[in-house]
Write a protein that holds these residues in place. Structure first.
Motif, mmCIF file in Angstrom:
data_model
loop_
_atom_site.group_PDB
_atom_site.id
_atom_site.type_symbol
_atom_site.label_atom_id
_atom_site.label_comp_id
_atom_site.label_asym_id
_atom_site.label_seq_id
_atom_site.Cartn_x
_atom_site.Cartn_y
_atom_site.Cartn_z
ATOM 1 N N SER A 1 0.862 -1.181 0.000
ATOM 2 C CA SER A 1 0.000 0.000 0.000
ATOM 3 C C SER A 1 0.896 1.228 0.000
ATOM 4 O O SER A 1 1.744 1.376 0.887
ATOM 5 N N TYR A 2 0.711 2.078 -0.981
ATOM 6 C CA TYR A 2 1.546 3.275 -1.098
ATOM 7 C C TYR A 2 1.067 4.383 -0.165
ATOM 8 O O TYR A 2 -0.135 4.587 -0.003
ATOM 9 N N THR A 3 2.022 5.092 0.410
ATOM 10 C CA THR A 3 1.717 6.337 1.100
ATOM 11 C C THR A 3 1.542 7.403 0.024
ATOM 12 O O THR A 3 1.736 7.131 -1.177
ATOM 13 N N ALA A 4 1.234 8.618 0.417
ATOM 14 C CA ALA A 4 1.099 9.709 -0.552
ATOM 15 C C ALA A 4 2.397 9.886 -1.328
ATOM 16 O O ALA A 4 2.379 10.073 -2.552
ATOM 17 N N GLU A 5 3.519 9.804 -0.629
ATOM 18 C CA GLU A 5 4.815 9.961 -1.305
ATOM 19 C C GLU A 5 5.077 8.833 -2.302
ATOM 20 O O GLU A 5 5.585 9.056 -3.393
ATOM 21 N N GLY A 6 4.723 7.608 -1.909
ATOM 22 C CA GLY A 6 4.888 6.475 -2.820
ATOM 23 C C GLY A 6 4.022 6.604 -4.058
ATOM 24 O O GLY A 6 4.458 6.308 -5.176
ATOM 25 N N ASN B 1 9.585 -1.346 3.978
ATOM 26 C CA ASN B 1 8.826 -0.675 5.031
ATOM 27 C C ASN B 1 9.609 0.479 5.649
ATOM 28 O O ASN B 1 9.024 1.507 5.999
ATOM 29 N N GLY C 1 9.329 4.197 4.202
ATOM 30 C CA GLY C 1 8.224 5.073 4.530
ATOM 31 C C GLY C 1 7.297 5.381 3.365
ATOM 32 O O GLY C 1 6.260 5.991 3.544
ATOM 33 N N ALA C 2 7.644 4.945 2.156
ATOM 34 C CA ALA C 2 6.831 5.223 0.974
ATOM 35 C C ALA C 2 5.804 4.125 0.705
ATOM 36 O O ALA C 2 4.867 4.327 -0.063
ATOM 37 N N VAL C 3 5.991 2.984 1.353
ATOM 38 C CA VAL C 3 5.135 1.823 1.113
ATOM 39 C C VAL C 3 4.945 1.076 2.434
ATOM 40 O O VAL C 3 5.873 0.976 3.233
ATOM 41 N N HIS C 4 3.739 0.560 2.635
ATOM 42 C CA HIS C 4 3.478 -0.344 3.746
ATOM 43 C C HIS C 4 3.335 -1.730 3.135
ATOM 44 O O HIS C 4 2.464 -1.952 2.287
#
Length: 106
Positions: free
Chosen positions: A9-14, A73, A76-79
């Motif tokens: 799952s991507y963060t906004a940055e990812g 992980n 910080g760009a992806v969970h």
């Protein structure tokens, strides 16, 4: 080799990185990452819902799978969620193995 399903799952940055680099570039990079760790990527799909990416791959051992999970992980760009998979035959073997379990209070 052990098989794994990876849910990312991507963060906004990812997500911004995917928009900038493109989906094909990300797939190629992940394939190379898995290969450098001694594994092979079987499938790579984008989706939406609980996860943005679904990958199945074979890895030489659990340490290799965990090393990738930690590195991704930590970015910080992806969970990342890594799920070990096993065959029907392995499940049959496990179901037939006596382990001596007793439920609490039984």
């Amino acid at each position: 080799m052990p098989k794994y399903m990876i849910e990312a799952s991507y963060t906004a940055e990812g997500a911004k990185g995917i928009a900038k680099e493109g989906a094909s570039a990300r797939k190629k990079f992940i394939d190379q990452l898995i290969r450098k760790s001694g594994g092979t990527m079987e499938s790579f799909y984008f989706g939406f819902g609980d996860a943005d990416v679904y990958i199945t791959c074979d890895m030489p051992d659990v340490v290799s799978a965990v090393a990738i999970s930690l590195a991704v992980n930590a970015s910080g760009a992806v969970h990342l969620k890594t799920v070990p998979l096993f065959t029907v035959e392995e499940m049959d073997q496990a179901a037939g193995r006596e382990v001596g379990y007793r439920a609490p209070g039984a």
